[in-house]
Design a protein around this motif. Structure first.
Motif, PDB file in Angstrom:
ATOM      1  N   GLY A  32       0.788  -1.113  -0.136  1.00 13.97           N
ATOM      2  CA  GLY A  32       0.056  -0.166  -0.054  1.00 13.97           C
ATOM      3  C   GLY A  32       0.877   1.238  -0.108  1.00 13.97           C
ATOM      4  O   GLY A  32       0.514   2.052  -0.717  1.00 13.97           O
ATOM      5  N   PHE A  33       1.904   1.467   0.607  1.00 15.65           N
ATOM      6  CA  PHE A  33       2.962   2.356   0.909  1.00 15.65           C
ATOM      7  C   PHE A  33       3.340   2.581  -0.619  1.00 15.65           C
ATOM      8  O   PHE A  33       3.697   3.692  -0.990  1.00 15.65           O
ATOM      9  N   ARG A  34       3.898   1.429  -0.996  1.00 19.26           N
ATOM     10  CA  ARG A  34       4.662   1.543  -2.298  1.00 19.26           C
ATOM     11  C   ARG A  34       3.734   1.991  -3.502  1.00 19.26           C
ATOM     12  O   ARG A  34       4.382   2.757  -4.138  1.00 19.26           O
ATOM     13  N   GLN A  35       2.457   1.635  -3.354  1.00 13.15           N
ATOM     14  CA  GLN A  35       1.751   2.333  -4.405  1.00 13.15           C
ATOM     15  C   GLN A  35       1.496   3.766  -4.175  1.00 13.15           C
ATOM     16  O   GLN A  35       1.406   4.286  -5.193  1.00 13.15           O
ATOM     17  N   THR A  36       1.307   4.144  -2.858  1.00  6.25           N
ATOM     18  CA  THR A  36       1.274   5.362  -2.932  1.00  6.25           C
ATOM     19  C   THR A  36       2.299   6.351  -3.135  1.00  6.25           C
ATOM     20  O   THR A  36       2.202   7.287  -4.016  1.00  6.25           O
ATOM     21  N   ARG A  37       3.453   5.685  -3.138  1.00  5.54           N
ATOM     22  CA  ARG A  37       4.864   6.446  -3.486  1.00  5.54           C
ATOM     23  C   ARG A  37       4.859   6.637  -4.902  1.00  5.54           C
ATOM     24  O   ARG A  37       4.937   7.538  -5.502  1.00  5.54           O
ATOM     25  N   GLU A  38       4.474   5.543  -5.601  1.00  3.00           N
ATOM     26  CA  GLU A  38       4.467   5.396  -6.876  1.00  3.00           C
ATOM     27  C   GLU A  38       3.303   6.270  -7.609  1.00  3.00           C
ATOM     28  O   GLU A  38       3.712   7.057  -8.832  1.00  3.00           O
ATOM     29  N   ALA A  39       2.339   6.585  -7.042  1.00  2.83           N
ATOM     30  CA  ALA A  39       1.303   7.637  -7.546  1.00  2.83           C
ATOM     31  C   ALA A  39       1.619   8.852  -7.190  1.00  2.83           C
ATOM     32  O   ALA A  39       1.416   9.849  -8.254  1.00  2.83           O
ATOM     33  N   ARG A  40       2.324   9.111  -6.017  1.00  8.36           N
ATOM     34  CA  ARG A  40       3.012  10.640  -5.922  1.00  8.36           C
ATOM     35  C   ARG A  40       3.877  10.888  -7.138  1.00  8.36           C
ATOM     36  O   ARG A  40       3.857  12.134  -7.645  1.00  8.36           O
ATOM     37  N   ARG A  41       4.842  10.000  -7.491  1.00  6.18           N
ATOM     38  CA  ARG A  41       5.891  10.669  -8.511  1.00  6.18           C
ATOM     39  C   ARG A  41       5.239  10.457  -9.874  1.00  6.18           C
ATOM     40  O   ARG A  41       5.557  11.524 -10.422  1.00  6.18           O
ATOM     41  N   GLY A  42       4.241   9.726 -10.053  1.00  9.07           N
ATOM     42  CA  GLY A  42       3.418   9.895 -11.302  1.00  9.07           C
ATOM     43  C   GLY A  42       2.423  11.089 -11.403  1.00  9.07           C
ATOM     44  O   GLY A  42       2.207  11.465 -12.504  1.00  9.07           O
ATOM     45  N   ALA A  43       1.897  11.565 -10.410  1.00 11.25           N
ATOM     46  CA  ALA A  43       0.937  12.523 -10.246  1.00 11.25           C
ATOM     47  C   ALA A  43       1.587  13.769 -10.990  1.00 11.25           C
ATOM     48  O   ALA A  43       0.700  14.488 -11.643  1.00 11.25           O
ATOM     49  N   LEU A  44       2.577  14.330 -10.778  1.00  9.26           N
ATOM     50  CA  LEU A  44       3.064  15.431 -11.277  1.00  9.26           C
ATOM     51  C   LEU A  44       3.212  15.297 -12.735  1.00  9.26           C
ATOM     52  O   LEU A  44       2.854  16.376 -13.614  1.00  9.26           O
ATOM     53  N   ALA A  81      -9.310  10.598 -18.128  1.00  8.46           N
ATOM     54  CA  ALA A  81     -10.505   9.540 -18.067  1.00  8.46           C
ATOM     55  C   ALA A  81     -10.667   9.235 -16.485  1.00  8.46           C
ATOM     56  O   ALA A  81     -11.657   9.029 -16.035  1.00  8.46           O
ATOM     57  N   ARG A  82      -9.439   9.054 -15.877  1.00 12.03           N
ATOM     58  CA  ARG A  82      -9.522   8.774 -14.609  1.00 12.03           C
ATOM     59  C   ARG A  82     -10.109   9.871 -13.787  1.00 12.03           C
ATOM     60  O   ARG A  82     -11.066   9.701 -13.005  1.00 12.03           O
ATOM     61  N   HIS A  83      -9.703  11.298 -14.073  1.00 13.42           N
ATOM     62  CA  HIS A  83     -10.262  12.519 -13.447  1.00 13.42           C
ATOM     63  C   HIS A  83     -11.844  12.406 -13.588  1.00 13.42           C
ATOM     64  O   HIS A  83     -12.487  12.703 -12.708  1.00 13.42           O
ATOM     65  N   GLN A  84     -12.170  12.341 -14.703  1.00 12.39           N
ATOM     66  CA  GLN A  84     -13.696  12.437 -15.217  1.00 12.39           C
ATOM     67  C   GLN A  84     -14.564  11.271 -14.316  1.00 12.39           C
ATOM     68  O   GLN A  84     -15.556  11.628 -13.868  1.00 12.39           O
ATOM     69  N   THR A  85     -14.027  10.038 -14.272  1.00 14.73           N
ATOM     70  CA  THR A  85     -14.570   9.178 -13.367  1.00 14.73           C
ATOM     71  C   THR A  85     -14.836   9.430 -12.025  1.00 14.73           C
ATOM     72  O   THR A  85     -15.768   9.467 -11.454  1.00 14.73           O
ATOM     73  N   VAL A  86     -13.488   9.727 -11.348  1.00 15.87           N
ATOM     74  CA  VAL A  86     -13.908  10.009  -9.957  1.00 15.87           C
ATOM     75  C   VAL A  86     -14.537  11.658  -9.811  1.00 15.87           C
ATOM     76  O   VAL A  86     -15.427  11.418  -8.761  1.00 15.87           O
ATOM     77  N   GLU A  87     -14.597  12.521 -10.681  1.00 16.75           N
ATOM     78  CA  GLU A  87     -15.472  13.742 -10.663  1.00 16.75           C
ATOM     79  C   GLU A  87     -16.752  13.301 -10.558  1.00 16.75           C
ATOM     80  O   GLU A  87     -17.655  13.812  -9.818  1.00 16.75           O
ATOM     81  N   ALA A  88     -17.079  12.453 -11.612  1.00 16.22           N
ATOM     82  CA  ALA A  88     -18.641  12.040 -11.654  1.00 16.22           C
ATOM     83  C   ALA A  88     -18.953  11.291 -10.643  1.00 16.22           C
ATOM     84  O   ALA A  88     -20.150  11.351  -9.992  1.00 16.22           O
ATOM     85  N   PHE A  89     -18.094  10.458 -10.096  1.00 14.77           N
ATOM     86  CA  PHE A  89     -18.442   9.596  -8.821  1.00 14.77           C
ATOM     87  C   PHE A  89     -18.832  10.571  -7.794  1.00 14.77           C
ATOM     88  O   PHE A  89     -19.583  10.419  -6.896  1.00 14.77           O
ATOM     89  N   LEU A  90     -18.011  11.526  -7.432  1.00 11.30           N
ATOM     90  CA  LEU A  90     -18.064  12.613  -6.175  1.00 11.30           C
ATOM     91  C   LEU A  90     -19.390  13.355  -6.562  1.00 11.30           C
ATOM     92  O   LEU A  90     -20.002  13.643  -5.512  1.00 11.30           O
ATOM     93  N   ARG A  91     -19.827  13.827  -7.704  1.00  9.54           N
ATOM     94  CA  ARG A  91     -20.745  14.477  -7.952  1.00  9.54           C
ATOM     95  C   ARG A  91     -22.180  13.606  -7.574  1.00  9.54           C
ATOM     96  O   ARG A  91     -23.146  13.940  -7.101  1.00  9.54           O
ATOM     97  N   CYS A  92     -22.068  12.428  -8.071  1.00 10.28           N
ATOM     98  CA  CYS A  92     -23.218  11.227  -7.560  1.00 10.28           C
ATOM     99  C   CYS A  92     -23.403  11.325  -6.067  1.00 10.28           C
ATOM    100  O   CYS A  92     -24.389  10.987  -5.809  1.00 10.28           O
ATOM    101  N   ALA A 104     -11.073  15.618  -7.369  1.00  3.73           N
ATOM    102  CA  ALA A 104     -10.707  14.648  -8.037  1.00  3.73           C
ATOM    103  C   ALA A 104      -9.401  14.871  -8.635  1.00  3.73           C
ATOM    104  O   ALA A 104      -8.565  13.746  -8.915  1.00  3.73           O
ATOM    105  N   GLU A 105      -8.849  16.024  -8.757  1.00  2.00           N
ATOM    106  CA  GLU A 105      -7.485  16.183  -8.916  1.00  2.00           C
ATOM    107  C   GLU A 105      -6.357  15.616  -8.427  1.00  2.00           C
ATOM    108  O   GLU A 105      -5.285  15.154  -8.913  1.00  2.00           O
ATOM    109  N   GLY A 106      -6.671  15.324  -6.997  1.00  2.00           N
ATOM    110  CA  GLY A 106      -5.780  14.598  -6.257  1.00  2.00           C
ATOM    111  C   GLY A 106      -6.215  12.960  -6.259  1.00  2.00           C
ATOM    112  O   GLY A 106      -5.149  12.357  -6.192  1.00  2.00           O
ATOM    113  N   ILE A 107      -7.316  12.836  -6.068  1.00  2.78           N
ATOM    114  CA  ILE A 107      -7.732  11.283  -6.155  1.00  2.78           C
ATOM    115  C   ILE A 107      -7.447  10.496  -7.211  1.00  2.78           C
ATOM    116  O   ILE A 107      -6.836   9.306  -7.212  1.00  2.78           O
ATOM    117  N   GLU A 108      -7.492  11.121  -8.382  1.00  2.00           N
ATOM    118  CA  GLU A 108      -7.257  10.575  -9.579  1.00  2.00           C
ATOM    119  C   GLU A 108      -6.043   9.765  -9.850  1.00  2.00           C
ATOM    120  O   GLU A 108      -5.797   8.798 -10.416  1.00  2.00           O
TER     121      GLU A 108
END
Length: 147
Positions: free
Chosen positions: A19-31, A101-112, A124-128
Motif C-alpha cells: 500500500g505504501f509502495r503504491q502511494t509513493r509510485e502514485a505521487r511520483r506519477g501525479a506530477l 479519463a480517471r479524473h472524469q470518472t472520479v469527478e462524476a462519482f463525487l458528483r453522484c 478529483a485532481e488529487g484522487i485520480e
C-alpha cells in the motif's frame, strides 16, 4: 468520558508495504500526469502550450516548469520547438488521455455522492492519481446505477 477505539490488527508486512509502495509510485506519477493533461488541455483549447501558461495554471514558477518540461522531454512525453510551445508525443497523449479519463470518472462519482461541482473537480485532481483500476471500475458501476 470519551470512548476508546479498539485498535485494528496490522496487516501482514508485505501487504502493508505494498500500500505504501503504491502511494509513493502514485505521487511520483501525479506530477507528470498533471503536466501532460494540462498541456493537452491547452492545445485542445486552441492555444499552444507555452511555458508561461503552464506556470500560471499550475501556480508555479517558470523555472519549475522548465525543469519539468526537460524531464518530460527526456521521458519521451513532450517535444519542444524553439520559439514555439510544447507538444505531446504519442506517448504523452496516451498518458494525458488516461489521466483525463480517471479524473472524469472520479469527478462524476463525487458528483453522484452530492459533492458540489467545484469541490468534486478539485478533489478529483488529487484522487485520480491514487485510485486503482478496481476502484475506478466500482466508481463506474456506481455511476451507471445512479444515472
Amino acid at each position: 468520558m470519551p470512548r476508546r477505539s479498539v485498535p485494528r490488527p496490522l496487516p501482514d508486512a508485505d501487504i502493508h508495504s505494498e500500500g505504501f509502495r503504491q502511494t509513493r509510485e502514485a505521487r511520483r506519477g501525479a506530477l507528470v500526469e498533471d503536466y501532460v493533461e494540462l498541456i493537452a488541455d491547452l492545445i485542445e483549447d486552441g492555444n499552444e502550450a507555452r511555458q508561461v501558461d503552464i506556470a500560471a495554471r499550475l501556480g508555479v514558477a517558470q523555472p519549475t516548469v522548465a525543469k519539468m518540461l526537460a524531464r518530460l522531454a527526456a521521458e519521451g512525453l513532450v517535444s519542444r520547438k524553439p520559439y514555439r510551445g510544447v507538444f505531446l508525443t504519442e506517448a504523452g497523449q496516451k498518458v494525458a488521455e488516461e489521466s483525463r479519463a480517471r479524473h472524469q470518472t472520479v469527478e462524476a462519482f463525487l458528483r453522484c455522492l452530492g459533492v458540489s461541482p467545484e469541490t468534486a473537480r478539485i478533489d478529483a485532481e488529487g484522487i485520480e492519481h491514487h485510485v486503482s483500476e478496481e476502484t475506478l471500475q466500482a466508481f463506474r458501476g456506481f455511476i451507471a446505477r445512479k444515472g
